[in-house]
Design a protein around this motif. Structure first.
Motif, mmCIF file in Angstrom:
data_model
loop_
_atom_site.group_PDB
_atom_site.id
_atom_site.type_symbol
_atom_site.label_atom_id
_atom_site.label_comp_id
_atom_site.label_asym_id
_atom_site.label_seq_id
_atom_site.Cartn_x
_atom_site.Cartn_y
_atom_site.Cartn_z
ATOM 1 N N ALA A 77 51.679 37.758 32.492
ATOM 2 C CA ALA A 77 50.897 36.724 33.171
ATOM 3 C C ALA A 77 49.406 36.934 32.918
ATOM 4 O O ALA A 77 48.891 38.048 33.072
ATOM 5 C CB ALA A 77 51.182 36.750 34.673
ATOM 6 N N LEU A 78 48.735 35.868 32.524
ATOM 7 C CA LEU A 78 47.280 35.889 32.366
ATOM 8 C C LEU A 78 46.671 35.821 33.761
ATOM 9 O O LEU A 78 46.961 34.893 34.519
ATOM 10 C CB LEU A 78 46.825 34.696 31.518
ATOM 11 N N ILE A 79 45.843 36.811 34.117
ATOM 12 C CA ILE A 79 45.237 36.790 35.449
ATOM 13 C C ILE A 79 43.761 36.400 35.414
ATOM 14 O O ILE A 79 43.242 35.928 36.414
ATOM 15 C CB ILE A 79 45.444 38.119 36.213
ATOM 16 N N TRP A 80 43.090 36.579 34.279
ATOM 17 C CA TRP A 80 41.716 36.116 34.143
ATOM 18 C C TRP A 80 41.347 36.077 32.673
ATOM 19 O O TRP A 80 41.961 36.742 31.857
ATOM 20 C CB TRP A 80 40.738 36.995 34.928
ATOM 21 N N ARG A 81 40.335 35.270 32.377
ATOM 22 C CA ARG A 81 39.758 35.237 31.024
ATOM 23 C C ARG A 81 38.339 34.751 31.111
ATOM 24 O O ARG A 81 37.964 34.016 32.008
ATOM 25 C CB ARG A 81 40.580 34.366 30.079
ATOM 26 N N ASP A 82 37.530 35.226 30.146
ATOM 27 C CA ASP A 82 36.186 34.697 29.981
ATOM 28 C C ASP A 82 35.956 34.511 28.490
ATOM 29 O O ASP A 82 36.914 34.503 27.721
ATOM 30 C CB ASP A 82 35.128 35.575 30.672
ATOM 31 N N THR A 126 36.775 35.972 40.374
ATOM 32 C CA THR A 126 37.446 34.792 40.912
ATOM 33 C C THR A 126 37.691 33.862 39.737
ATOM 34 O O THR A 126 36.901 33.818 38.775
ATOM 35 C CB THR A 126 36.611 34.085 41.994
ATOM 36 N N THR A 127 38.801 33.126 39.786
ATOM 37 C CA THR A 127 39.198 32.282 38.662
ATOM 38 C C THR A 127 39.571 30.884 39.131
ATOM 39 O O THR A 127 39.887 30.668 40.299
ATOM 40 C CB THR A 127 40.411 32.899 37.923
ATOM 41 N N ASP A 128 39.566 29.954 38.174
ATOM 42 C CA ASP A 128 40.025 28.601 38.460
ATOM 43 C C ASP A 128 41.533 28.518 38.198
ATOM 44 O O ASP A 128 42.177 29.543 37.937
ATOM 45 C CB ASP A 128 39.227 27.569 37.654
ATOM 46 N N ALA A 129 42.091 27.334 38.235
ATOM 47 C CA ALA A 129 43.539 27.148 38.072
ATOM 48 C C ALA A 129 44.043 27.584 36.699
ATOM 49 O O ALA A 129 45.208 27.959 36.556
ATOM 50 C CB ALA A 129 43.913 25.687 38.320
ATOM 51 N N GLU A 130 43.170 27.579 35.693
ATOM 52 C CA GLU A 130 43.572 28.012 34.341
ATOM 53 C C GLU A 130 43.236 29.478 34.074
ATOM 54 O O GLU A 130 43.297 29.935 32.944
ATOM 55 C CB GLU A 130 42.904 27.127 33.273
ATOM 56 N N GLN A 131 42.842 30.209 35.121
ATOM 57 C CA GLN A 131 42.510 31.630 35.070
ATOM 58 C C GLN A 131 41.174 31.923 34.392
ATOM 59 O O GLN A 131 40.893 33.055 34.034
ATOM 60 C CB GLN A 131 43.626 32.468 34.428
ATOM 61 N N ASN A 132 40.325 30.915 34.199
ATOM 62 C CA ASN A 132 38.978 31.136 33.677
ATOM 63 C C ASN A 132 38.131 31.767 34.772
ATOM 64 O O ASN A 132 38.148 31.309 35.918
ATOM 65 C CB ASN A 132 38.338 29.814 33.243
ATOM 66 N N VAL A 133 37.378 32.801 34.419
ATOM 67 C CA VAL A 133 36.499 33.439 35.391
ATOM 68 C C VAL A 133 35.399 32.458 35.766
ATOM 69 O O VAL A 133 34.710 31.911 34.903
ATOM 70 C CB VAL A 133 35.896 34.745 34.818
#
Length: 140
Positions: free
Chosen positions: A38-43, A123-130
């Motif tokens: 599972a992807l939990i965050w990305r930038d 903190t992330t949005d619905a698509e896991q973007n920071v």
């Protein structure tokens, strides 16, 4: 004067295992879509994936890695304690988005990365973007 052993362990837990990748989108596709993490965050430079039996993360990064990041309570204090115990500095403490980080080397040539979360967690949005950092000590 001999070094006096600490009364508590310096390291709290493994925070993440970080791998260098050349293409972030391809790495996300590989680890999330093909391996099931599972992807939990990305930038723009990195992404973190869940490891189902640990709270540590697998992180892929465009600029750095491989490395294992170890969580401490306070990087500046841990850095001083590590050097006093006989370790050496590789990179003194510096700011990161969630806190502070430093690179040290033990007497056997192993480089360790220590970090704290003194500024908080992503903190992330619905698509896991920071989209920001939740300050330390605040409930999510």
């Amino acid at each position: 004067m001999a070094y006096e052993a600490a009364k508590r362990p310096l390291f709290r837990k493994l925070d993440n295992y970080l791998l260098h990748v050349s293409d972030l989108d391809e790495a996300i596709s590989f680890y999330r879509d093909r391996l099931g993490h599972a992807l939990i965050w990305r930038d723009a430079e990195a992404a973190g994936f869940a490891l189902p039996e640990a709270d540590a993360e697998l992180v892929v990064h465009l600029r750095i890695g491989p490395e294992t990041d170890i969580l401490v309570n306070d990087v500046d204090a841990a850095f001083r304690e590590f050097l006093a115990a006989g370790g050496t500095a590789v990179e003194p403490p510096f700011d990161i988005a969630i806190g502070r980080c430093a690179r040290v080397c033990d007497p056997f040539g192993n480089v360790l990365v220590i970090l704290d979360q003194s500024k908080g967690t992503f903190t992330t949005d619905a698509e896991q973007n920071v989209i920001g950092v939740e300050p330390a000590g605040n409930p999510t």
